[in-house]
Design a protein around this motif. Structure first.
Motif, PDB file in Angstrom:
ATOM      1  N   ALA A   1      26.330  24.181  35.291  1.00  0.00           N
ATOM      2  CA  ALA A   1      27.028  23.674  34.112  1.00  0.00           C
ATOM      3  C   ALA A   1      28.314  22.915  34.422  1.00  0.00           C
ATOM      4  CB  ALA A   1      27.359  24.833  33.160  1.00  0.00           C
ATOM      5  N   LEU A   2      28.955  23.206  35.547  1.00  0.00           N
ATOM      6  CA  LEU A   2      30.342  22.794  35.739  1.00  0.00           C
ATOM      7  C   LEU A   2      30.490  21.690  36.773  1.00  0.00           C
ATOM      8  CD1 LEU A   2      32.026  26.315  35.845  1.00  0.00           C
ATOM      9  CD2 LEU A   2      31.745  24.810  33.871  1.00  0.00           C
ATOM     10  N   GLY A   3      31.448  20.810  36.519  1.00  0.00           N
ATOM     11  CA  GLY A   3      31.829  19.829  37.521  1.00  0.00           C
ATOM     12  C   GLY A   3      32.806  20.397  38.524  1.00  0.00           C
ATOM     13  N   GLY A   4      33.521  21.465  38.154  1.00  0.00           N
ATOM     14  CA  GLY A   4      34.496  22.036  39.062  1.00  0.00           C
ATOM     15  C   GLY A   4      34.835  23.476  38.742  1.00  0.00           C
ATOM     16  N   VAL A   5      35.205  24.216  39.768  1.00  0.00           N
ATOM     17  CA  VAL A   5      35.754  25.572  39.637  1.00  0.00           C
ATOM     18  C   VAL A   5      37.014  25.634  40.481  1.00  0.00           C
ATOM     19  CG1 VAL A   5      35.441  28.030  40.081  1.00  0.00           C
ATOM     20  CG2 VAL A   5      33.507  26.667  39.249  1.00  0.00           C
ATOM     21  N   LEU A   6      38.114  26.042  39.868  1.00  0.00           N
ATOM     22  CA  LEU A   6      39.361  26.276  40.574  1.00  0.00           C
ATOM     23  C   LEU A   6      39.552  27.778  40.716  1.00  0.00           C
ATOM     24  CD1 LEU A   6      42.117  25.246  41.725  1.00  0.00           C
ATOM     25  CD2 LEU A   6      43.021  25.561  39.404  1.00  0.00           C
ATOM     26  N   ALA A   7      39.744  28.244  41.939  1.00  0.00           N
ATOM     27  CA  ALA A   7      40.012  29.661  42.194  1.00  0.00           C
ATOM     28  C   ALA A   7      41.312  29.737  42.997  1.00  0.00           C
ATOM     29  CB  ALA A   7      38.861  30.302  42.946  1.00  0.00           C
ATOM     30  N   HIS A   8      42.430  29.733  42.278  1.00  0.00           N
ATOM     31  CA  HIS A   8      43.753  29.654  42.901  1.00  0.00           C
ATOM     32  C   HIS A   8      44.283  31.055  43.153  1.00  0.00           C
ATOM     33  CE1 HIS A   8      47.367  27.364  43.931  1.00  0.00           C
ATOM     34  NE2 HIS A   8      48.072  28.312  43.305  1.00  0.00           N
ATOM     35  N   TYR A   9      44.079  31.552  44.371  1.00  0.00           N
ATOM     36  CA  TYR A   9      44.497  32.882  44.769  1.00  0.00           C
ATOM     37  C   TYR A   9      43.894  33.972  43.884  1.00  0.00           C
ATOM     38  CZ  TYR A   9      47.723  30.398  47.766  1.00  0.00           C
ATOM     39  OH  TYR A   9      48.254  29.554  48.726  1.00  0.00           O
ATOM     40  N   SER A  10      42.774  33.675  43.265  1.00  0.00           N
ATOM     41  CA  SER A  10      42.141  34.648  42.371  1.00  0.00           C
ATOM     42  C   SER A  10      41.038  35.446  43.049  1.00  0.00           C
ATOM     43  CB  SER A  10      41.584  33.934  41.135  1.00  0.00           C
ATOM     44  OG  SER A  10      40.722  32.873  41.495  1.00  0.00           O
ATOM     45  N   MET A  11      40.735  35.124  44.320  1.00  0.00           N
ATOM     46  CA  MET A  11      39.745  35.903  45.070  1.00  0.00           C
ATOM     47  C   MET A  11      40.400  36.845  46.065  1.00  0.00           C
ATOM     48  SD  MET A  11      36.818  33.066  45.863  1.00  0.00           S
ATOM     49  CE  MET A  11      35.988  32.161  44.536  1.00  0.00           C
ATOM     50  N   ILE A  12      41.715  36.879  46.117  1.00  0.00           N
ATOM     51  CA  ILE A  12      42.402  37.598  47.188  1.00  0.00           C
ATOM     52  C   ILE A  12      42.246  39.111  47.085  1.00  0.00           C
ATOM     53  CG2 ILE A  12      44.084  35.739  47.534  1.00  0.00           C
ATOM     54  CD1 ILE A  12      46.132  37.476  46.038  1.00  0.00           C
ATOM     55  N   HIS A  13      41.951  39.635  45.897  1.00  0.00           N
ATOM     56  CA  HIS A  13      41.819  41.075  45.728  1.00  0.00           C
ATOM     57  C   HIS A  13      40.389  41.559  45.949  1.00  0.00           C
ATOM     58  CE1 HIS A  13      45.902  41.012  44.272  1.00  0.00           C
ATOM     59  NE2 HIS A  13      45.582  40.184  43.300  1.00  0.00           N
ATOM     60  N   THR A  14      39.468  40.656  46.177  1.00  0.00           N
ATOM     61  CA  THR A  14      38.066  41.020  46.351  1.00  0.00           C
ATOM     62  C   THR A  14      37.839  41.570  47.752  1.00  0.00           C
ATOM     63  OG1 THR A  14      37.398  39.264  44.820  1.00  0.00           O
ATOM     64  CG2 THR A  14      35.694  40.177  46.265  1.00  0.00           C
ATOM     65  N   PRO A  15      37.300  42.776  47.883  1.00  0.00           N
ATOM     66  CA  PRO A  15      37.009  43.305  49.226  1.00  0.00           C
ATOM     67  C   PRO A  15      36.052  42.389  49.980  1.00  0.00           C
ATOM     68  CG  PRO A  15      36.906  45.056  47.587  1.00  0.00           C
ATOM     69  CD  PRO A  15      37.032  43.765  46.823  1.00  0.00           C
ATOM     70  N   PRO A  16      36.208  42.275  51.288  1.00  0.00           N
ATOM     71  CA  PRO A  16      35.391  41.335  52.069  1.00  0.00           C
ATOM     72  C   PRO A  16      33.891  41.482  51.858  1.00  0.00           C
ATOM     73  CG  PRO A  16      37.213  42.111  53.406  1.00  0.00           C
ATOM     74  CD  PRO A  16      37.271  42.894  52.127  1.00  0.00           C
ATOM     75  N   GLY A  17      33.399  42.712  51.712  1.00  0.00           N
ATOM     76  CA  GLY A  17      31.971  42.905  51.541  1.00  0.00           C
ATOM     77  C   GLY A  17      31.431  42.379  50.229  1.00  0.00           C
ATOM     78  N   GLU A  18      32.314  42.168  49.254  1.00  0.00           N
ATOM     79  CA  GLU A  18      31.885  41.697  47.937  1.00  0.00           C
ATOM     80  C   GLU A  18      32.099  40.202  47.742  1.00  0.00           C
ATOM     81  OE1 GLU A  18      33.797  44.146  45.020  1.00  0.00           O
ATOM     82  OE2 GLU A  18      33.156  46.001  45.985  1.00  0.00           O
ATOM     83  N   LEU A  19      32.803  39.569  48.678  1.00  0.00           N
ATOM     84  CA  LEU A  19      33.117  38.147  48.500  1.00  0.00           C
ATOM     85  C   LEU A  19      31.886  37.242  48.539  1.00  0.00           C
ATOM     86  CD1 LEU A  19      35.462  36.240  47.974  1.00  0.00           C
ATOM     87  CD2 LEU A  19      35.762  36.017  50.445  1.00  0.00           C
ATOM     88  N   PRO A  20      30.866  37.486  49.382  1.00  0.00           N
ATOM     89  CA  PRO A  20      29.702  36.597  49.371  1.00  0.00           C
ATOM     90  C   PRO A  20      29.030  36.487  48.001  1.00  0.00           C
ATOM     91  CG  PRO A  20      29.697  37.892  51.368  1.00  0.00           C
ATOM     92  CD  PRO A  20      30.806  38.445  50.507  1.00  0.00           C
ATOM     93  N   ALA A  21      28.885  37.604  47.306  1.00  0.00           N
ATOM     94  CA  ALA A  21      28.262  37.560  45.982  1.00  0.00           C
ATOM     95  C   ALA A  21      29.129  36.801  44.988  1.00  0.00           C
ATOM     96  CB  ALA A  21      28.006  38.979  45.480  1.00  0.00           C
ATOM     97  N   LEU A  22      30.438  36.952  45.106  1.00  0.00           N
ATOM     98  CA  LEU A  22      31.343  36.237  44.212  1.00  0.00           C
ATOM     99  C   LEU A  22      31.241  34.732  44.436  1.00  0.00           C
ATOM    100  CD1 LEU A  22      34.925  37.317  43.346  1.00  0.00           C
ATOM    101  CD2 LEU A  22      34.480  34.970  43.984  1.00  0.00           C
ATOM    102  N   LEU A  23      31.193  34.296  45.695  1.00  0.00           N
ATOM    103  CA  LEU A  23      31.073  32.864  45.994  1.00  0.00           C
ATOM    104  C   LEU A  23      29.721  32.320  45.546  1.00  0.00           C
ATOM    105  CD1 LEU A  23      32.716  32.801  49.534  1.00  0.00           C
ATOM    106  CD2 LEU A  23      33.696  31.934  47.400  1.00  0.00           C
TER     107      LEU A  23
END
Length: 226
Positions: A109-131
């Motif tokens: 749906a989107l032309g862009g996603v901005l994630a400005h320091y909003s992923m920093i609290h995500t534990p490393p094991g959960e970051l792949p699913a978030l991305l």
């Protein structure tokens, strides 16, 4: 996943006014971050799909900046009190409570996603699913700009952020995770903000490559309830 998100939500709910007062004008003294957001906006405009999500928008100041840069921007955040503040501060923009792991948008749906320091609290094991979720929401040719704290260490470093625990990342490792999510990292900016923690600031631009066999994806926005 729910446990750390509950803690993050509660932590940010408790500091809304202080956080907003501290960060509303912060980019005025951060030329590198400002330049990367400007470049991101220019590239999103060039795709023809102006719909852009400010993921983890906090008090909404960057959502407003994206609007001023010509994008059809909306924001969402885990913290309901941050969303309430953003709606009051920027009544002409749309803000919704949502999690980055379940974006309230249709596929492609989107032309862009901005994630400005909003992923920093995500534990490393959960970051792949978030991305992977950001990649799902992007149209072909769409762009993700993610900013985070960087470290020269070989592995992510957990540290005591002033709000709630966070992680700094080796830039190459973060870029590898973007690639694994189906995105192509093509630009990076790493600089020393003279952080009291000794971390660098990092900004990575990545693209969901166009599909030569498909037509342009239509933009859409669907609202989900929490």
């Amino acid at each position: 996943m729910a446990e750390h998100q509950d803690g993050t939500r509660a932590a940010y709910d408790g500091i809304v006014e202080l956080y907003a007062s501290m960060f509303a004008d912060r980019l005025e003294t951060q030329p590198f971050a400002r330049a990367m957001i400007g470049t991101f906006a220019e590239l999103v405009r060039a795709t023809g799909n102006l719909r852009t999500a400010d993921a983890g928008c906090g008090p909404g100041h960057l959502t407003a900046m994206l609007r001023d840069l010509g994008l059809d921007a909306f924001g969402f955040d885990l913290s309901p009190r941050m969303i309430d503040h953003a709606r009051r501060a920027h009544p002409g923009l749309r803000f919704d409570e949502a999690r980055m792991e379940t974006l309230p948008v249709e596929d492609r749906a989107l032309g862009g996603v901005l994630a400005h320091y909003s992923m920093i609290h995500t534990p490393p094991g959960e970051l792949p699913a978030l991305l992977a979720e950001q990649a799902r929401a992007l149209a072909r040719g769409g762009l993700l700009l993610v900013s985070f704290f960087a470290t020269d260490a070989a592995e992510p470093v957990r540290f005591d952020h002033k709000v709630t625990p966070a992680y700094s990342w080796p830039v190459d490792r973060f870029a590898e995770l973007l690639a694994a999510a189906g995105l192509t990292p093509f630009a990076r900016l790493v600089h020393d903000p003279r952080s009291e923690r000794g971390f660098l600031d990092a900004h990575l631009l990545a693209r969901l490559e166009p599909d030569p066999g498909a037509g342009a994806a239509g933009a859409g926005y669907s609202r989900t309830s929490e």
